[in-house]
Design a protein around this motif. Structure first.
Motif, short mmCIF file in Angstrom:
data_model
loop_
_atom_site.label_atom_id
_atom_site.label_comp_id
_atom_site.label_asym_id
_atom_site.label_seq_id
_atom_site.Cartn_x
_atom_site.Cartn_y
_atom_site.Cartn_z
N MET A 1 16.59 31.12 66.80
CA MET A 1 16.69 31.59 68.16
C MET A 1 18.11 31.94 68.52
O MET A 1 18.36 32.87 69.25
N SER A 2 19.08 31.18 68.03
CA SER A 2 20.47 31.43 68.40
C SER A 2 20.95 32.77 67.86
O SER A 2 21.99 33.25 68.26
N ASP A 3 20.17 33.39 66.96
CA ASP A 3 20.57 34.67 66.42
C ASP A 3 20.14 35.84 67.32
O ASP A 3 20.36 36.99 66.97
N GLY A 45 26.33 30.20 73.62
CA GLY A 45 25.26 30.08 74.61
C GLY A 45 25.60 30.84 75.87
O GLY A 45 26.74 30.85 76.31
N ASP A 75 12.28 26.68 73.02
CA ASP A 75 13.40 26.38 72.14
C ASP A 75 14.70 27.08 72.54
O ASP A 75 15.77 26.67 72.11
N ALA A 76 14.63 28.09 73.36
CA ALA A 76 15.86 28.77 73.81
C ALA A 76 16.74 27.83 74.62
O ALA A 76 17.96 28.01 74.67
N ARG A 78 16.92 24.59 73.91
CA ARG A 78 17.31 23.48 73.05
C ARG A 78 18.29 23.90 71.96
O ARG A 78 18.64 23.11 71.11
N ASN A 79 18.69 25.14 71.96
CA ASN A 79 19.69 25.58 70.99
C ASN A 79 20.81 26.29 71.73
O ASN A 79 20.87 26.22 72.95
N ASP A 80 21.64 26.99 71.05
CA ASP A 80 22.80 27.58 71.70
C ASP A 80 22.54 28.98 72.26
O ASP A 80 23.47 29.70 72.61
N CYS A 81 21.29 29.38 72.40
CA CYS A 81 20.96 30.68 72.98
C CYS A 81 21.26 30.70 74.48
O CYS A 81 21.84 31.64 75.00
N HIS A 83 23.01 28.33 77.38
CA HIS A 83 23.81 27.14 77.67
C HIS A 83 23.52 26.62 79.08
O HIS A 83 23.44 25.42 79.30
#
Length: 103
Positions: A1-3, A45, A75-76, A78-81, A83
Motif C-alpha cells: 500500500m505504501s507504494d 505518509g 490498511d492505508a 496502518r502503513n505509511d500511505c 499519516h
C-alpha cells in the motif's frame, strides 16, 4: 500500500470510501504540503482532510462516524500511505444546515 504514489492517494481514498459507504458528497484534500518537515511527512505518509456526507452517519456519534471512515480506509491507515486524516463526517441534514442557503 505504501507504494501508492502520492498523486494517486486522493483517488484511492475516494474509491475506498465510495465502496464502503453510501456517499452524498465527498471532498478529499491533500494537505501534505502544509506539513513539510514533519516526521510523518518525511516518512512518506500524507496528510489529508475529508468532508464526507452520508446517511450512514445518521444516529451515530462522532467517534462512531470516524470509525466507519477508518474501517473503510483499512490498511492505508496502518502503513505509511496516510499519516494523518482530518475528518468532517456529516449527515445530509447536518450538511444542509451548514450551507449558506439555509441561513
Amino acid at each position: 500500500m505504501s507504494d501508492v504514489p502520492r498523486s494517486e492517494r486522493p483517488a484511492m481514498i475516494r474509491s475506498r470510501l465510495e465502496h464502503s459507504l453510501s456517499i452524498d458528497s465527498l471532498e478529499v484534500q491533500d494537505d501534505s504540503h502544509r506539513h513539510a518537515g514533519h516526521a510523518g511527512a518525511q516518512a512518506g505518509g500524507g496528510h489529508y482532510s475529508l468532508r464526507i456526507v452520508s446517511d450512514d452517519f445518521a444516529g451515530r456519534r462522532r467517534l462512531q462516524r470516524h470509525r466507519l471512515v477508518y474501517d473503510a480506509m483499512g490498511d492505508a491507515m496502518r502503513n505509511d500511505c496516510i499519516h494523518a486524516l482530518s475528518i468532517e463526517a456529516l449527515t445530509p441534514a447536518e450538511a444542509r444546515s451548514q450551507s449558506p442557503e439555509s441561513q
